[in-house]
Motif scaffolding. Structure first.
Motif, PDB file in Angstrom:
ATOM      1  N   ILE A  91       0.837  -1.204   0.000  1.00 24.98           N
ATOM      2  CA  ILE A  91       0.000   0.000   0.000  1.00 24.98           C
ATOM      3  C   ILE A  91       0.868   1.250   0.000  1.00 24.98           C
ATOM      4  N   GLY A  92       1.978   1.205   0.724  1.00 25.61           N
ATOM      5  CA  GLY A  92       2.871   2.360   0.778  1.00 25.61           C
ATOM      6  C   GLY A  92       3.531   2.683  -0.549  1.00 25.61           C
ATOM      7  N   SER A  93       3.602   1.708  -1.443  1.00 29.98           N
ATOM      8  CA  SER A  93       4.209   1.944  -2.763  1.00 29.98           C
ATOM      9  C   SER A  93       3.249   2.654  -3.709  1.00 29.98           C
ATOM     10  N   LYS A  94       1.982   2.746  -3.326  1.00 34.48           N
ATOM     11  CA  LYS A  94       0.968   3.417  -4.149  1.00 34.48           C
ATOM     12  C   LYS A  94       0.960   4.909  -3.804  1.00 34.48           C
ATOM     13  N   ARG A  95       1.755   5.674  -4.537  1.00 36.36           N
ATOM     14  CA  ARG A  95       1.892   7.100  -4.226  1.00 36.36           C
ATOM     15  C   ARG A  95       0.564   7.844  -4.362  1.00 36.36           C
ATOM     16  N   ASP A  96      -0.294   7.376  -5.257  1.00 34.81           N
ATOM     17  CA  ASP A  96      -1.605   8.023  -5.419  1.00 34.81           C
ATOM     18  C   ASP A  96      -2.420   7.926  -4.129  1.00 34.81           C
ATOM     19  N   ILE A  97      -2.309   6.791  -3.451  1.00 32.02           N
ATOM     20  CA  ILE A  97      -3.033   6.621  -2.187  1.00 32.02           C
ATOM     21  C   ILE A  97      -2.466   7.564  -1.126  1.00 32.02           C
ATOM     22  N   LEU A  98      -1.148   7.612  -1.027  1.00 32.94           N
ATOM     23  CA  LEU A  98      -0.513   8.494  -0.051  1.00 32.94           C
ATOM     24  C   LEU A  98      -0.909   9.952  -0.312  1.00 32.94           C
ATOM     25  N   TYR A  99      -0.849  10.345  -1.570  1.00 35.28           N
ATOM     26  CA  TYR A  99      -1.186  11.720  -1.936  1.00 35.28           C
ATOM     27  C   TYR A  99      -2.649  12.020  -1.613  1.00 35.28           C
ATOM     28  N   SER A 100      -3.528  11.076  -1.897  1.00 34.48           N
ATOM     29  CA  SER A 100      -4.958  11.277  -1.634  1.00 34.48           C
ATOM     30  C   SER A 100      -5.226  11.446  -0.145  1.00 34.48           C
TER      31      SER A 100
END
Length: 312
Positions: free
Chosen positions: A127-136
């Protein structure tokens, strides 16, 4: 059990109907069943619901989105493998977090991430590799009009992500430190500040956080939280101590010096935690006191306070 399995299959089959009303009714039933009947959750997942639910998050109907997101949250309690093994599942969550007009959908998606992150350590790097999730998630906590529940759910998801050490630098790179510091300063609600300081304490445990904390004024803000005059809760103060301690451990000498200087100004607050905090809080406060007392130029009074704290 066979009746429940048949019911799950029938409802999931309706998710592919051309009728929006049929899909909506099926989603409402799946949401209720998955909420109130734990035995039905794996049956719903095994019936192939997750791909349909994920795809539904791209839809334009807020009601349908809300029911799909809530059902995914319920399934995350017991059917985590089904969720994480479904292609496009995380991308769908990310899309809903950024684009859904429904606060309920956003909250359910963030809570689903938290559920997965807390339950299974192996999901944290994925999950941490999904930058879109972190940004959201960071966008939610920086939005001026975000509901408190959305902010809290986003913070809990960010905390789960930050538990994996290699995710912390990514969060720093996306601006997590100034976002969290600004949230702590502007939001007086205890629950939100508690969660924000918990995330900040985790992120402080990486080398990259030192410069970001300095630029954002984070060390000063953490010191203010430890000032007994601010009336911060014990959890907030323990999180502030943990953040300063992680900065001293993981940062360079400049960061360590700033932590010493800040700690020496709020020595009473740290000492109070070393005596009256939780077991973990006491241990971290004592360690932080040692760092402050060991600093060059610190007065003998600070060293005396440190000795008295460890002898209690």
């Amino acid at each position: 059990m066979e009746v429940k399995r048949r019911t799950a299959r029938n409802l999931v089959a309706k998710l592919s109907s051309v009728s929006e009303q049929t899909r909506t009714e099926a989603l409402c039933e799946l949401r209720l069943i998955s909420k109130h009947d734990p035995e039905s959750r794996p049956l719903i997942a095994d019936a192939g619901a997750v791909p349909y639910l994920s795809e539904t998050l791209y839809g334009s109907s807020p009601i349908i989105q809300e029911n799909a997101a809530a059902t995914l949250l319920n399934l995350s309690i017991t059917s985590r493998v089904s969720l994480m093994s479904t292609r496009g599942f995380l991308d769908a969550l990310s899309h809903a977090l950024s684009n859904s007009p429904s606060p309920s959908t956003v909250q359910a998606c963030a809570a689903t991430l938290h559920s997965l992150l807390i339950a299974e350590e192996s999901y944290r790097p994925i999950i941490g590799s999904k930058r879109d999730i972190l940004y959201s998630l960071l966008s939610i906590i920086t939005a001026n009009n975000a509901p408190p529940r959305s902010i809290k759910d986003a913070l809990k998801a960010l905390f789960g992500i930050a538990l994996y050490p290699l995710n912390r630098a990514s969060l720093v790179g996306l601006g997590a430190v100034p976002a969290l510091v600004a949230l702590i300063v502007r939001d007086a609600r205890t629950g939100i500040v508690e969660d924000a300081t918990a995330v900040l304490a985790q992120i402080a445990g990486c080398e990259e956080s030192e410069e970001a904390m300095r630029k954002a004024g984070g060390i000063r803000v953490l010191g203010d939280l430890l000032d007994e005059g601010t009336g911060a809760s014990d959890r907030i103060r323990e999180n502030a101590v943990a953040a300063l301690l992680n900065l001293a451990r993981c940062g360079g000498e400049n960061g360590r010096k700033e932590v010493r200087d800040t700690g020496s100004k709020v020595i009473e607050g740290i000492t109070d935690l070393s005596k009256n905090g939780s077991a973990k809080g006491k241990a971290k406060a004592v360690e932080l006191l040692k760092i402050v007392a060991d600093g060059d130029g610190n007065p003998k009074e600070i060293r005396r306070i440190f000795v008295s704290s460890v002898c209690v």
